[in-house]
Design a protein around this motif. Structure first.
Motif, short mmCIF file in Angstrom:
data_model
loop_
_atom_site.label_atom_id
_atom_site.label_comp_id
_atom_site.label_asym_id
_atom_site.label_seq_id
_atom_site.Cartn_x
_atom_site.Cartn_y
_atom_site.Cartn_z
N GLU A 13 3.59 -0.78 0.23
CA GLU A 13 4.16 0.24 1.11
C GLU A 13 4.57 -0.42 2.42
O GLU A 13 3.83 -1.26 2.94
CB GLU A 13 3.13 1.34 1.35
N ARG B 117 0.58 -1.26 -5.83
CA ARG B 117 1.22 -0.53 -4.73
C ARG B 117 1.57 -1.46 -3.57
O ARG B 117 0.77 -2.28 -3.15
CB ARG B 117 0.28 0.55 -4.22
N ARG C 51 7.99 2.78 -0.67
CA ARG C 51 6.83 2.62 -1.56
C ARG C 51 7.27 2.02 -2.87
O ARG C 51 8.27 2.45 -3.45
CB ARG C 51 6.18 3.98 -1.86
#
Length: 158
Positions: free
Chosen positions: A95, A93, A104
């Protein structure tokens, strides 16, 4: 017919009006660590980020929550793309905040490869419509395709 992930699956693009978001999905025959590195290494990101395929002339990254980034393409030298990293969780991930939206990048292991989902979450329905009118969907879709080609080239060369 409303745009849904199922209806738009062949193109890898979805407009999620309920959540004020644009969503792009791409598949890679590569480990997610490799895809995450392409997002977080200036030398690699500079090769594929520009939708027009130009090598970035500026690719500055302070890769930490609260750190900033700045990207400049030759054809848009007067207009840098800037933002702030919010979450960095390798290799799954990334972001960030940019242009008053949240970006994202989600990387999932799928069948020995990687499924990448890129979401651009706007603050309102009007904000989303503005992004659509600006062509953000087309540009981001091309950028995602550039990354697919870049990773495929890295796999061949590596």
């Amino acid at each position: 017919m409303p745009a849904t992930a199922t209806a738009q699956a062949p193109t890898g693009f979805d407009i999620d009006r309920a959540n004020h978001a644009l969503r792009f999905v791409r598949a890679f025959s590569a480990p997610r660590e490799m895809v995450f590195e392409a997002w977080t290494t200036p030398e690699q990101l500079a090769c594929w980020w520009d939708a027009g395929g130009e090598h970035l002339t500026v690719c500055e990254m302070d890769l930490r929550p609260g750190g900033s980034f700045r990207f400049v393409a030759p054809s848009h030298a007067h207009m840098a793309f800037t933002g702030t990293y919010l979450t960095i969780n390798p290799p799954e991930r990334l972001e960030f905040e940019a242009m008053d939206a949240i970006g994202r990048v989600l990387l999932d292991e799928v069948d020995g490869g990687t499924r990448m989902t890129v979401e651009i979450v706007c603050t309102s329905a009007d904000h989303l419509e503005h992004y659509i009118k600006l062509g953000v969907a087309n540009g981001t879709s091309q950028t995602c395709d550039n990354l697919v080609a870049f990773i495929a080239g890295q796999r061949r060369d590596g």
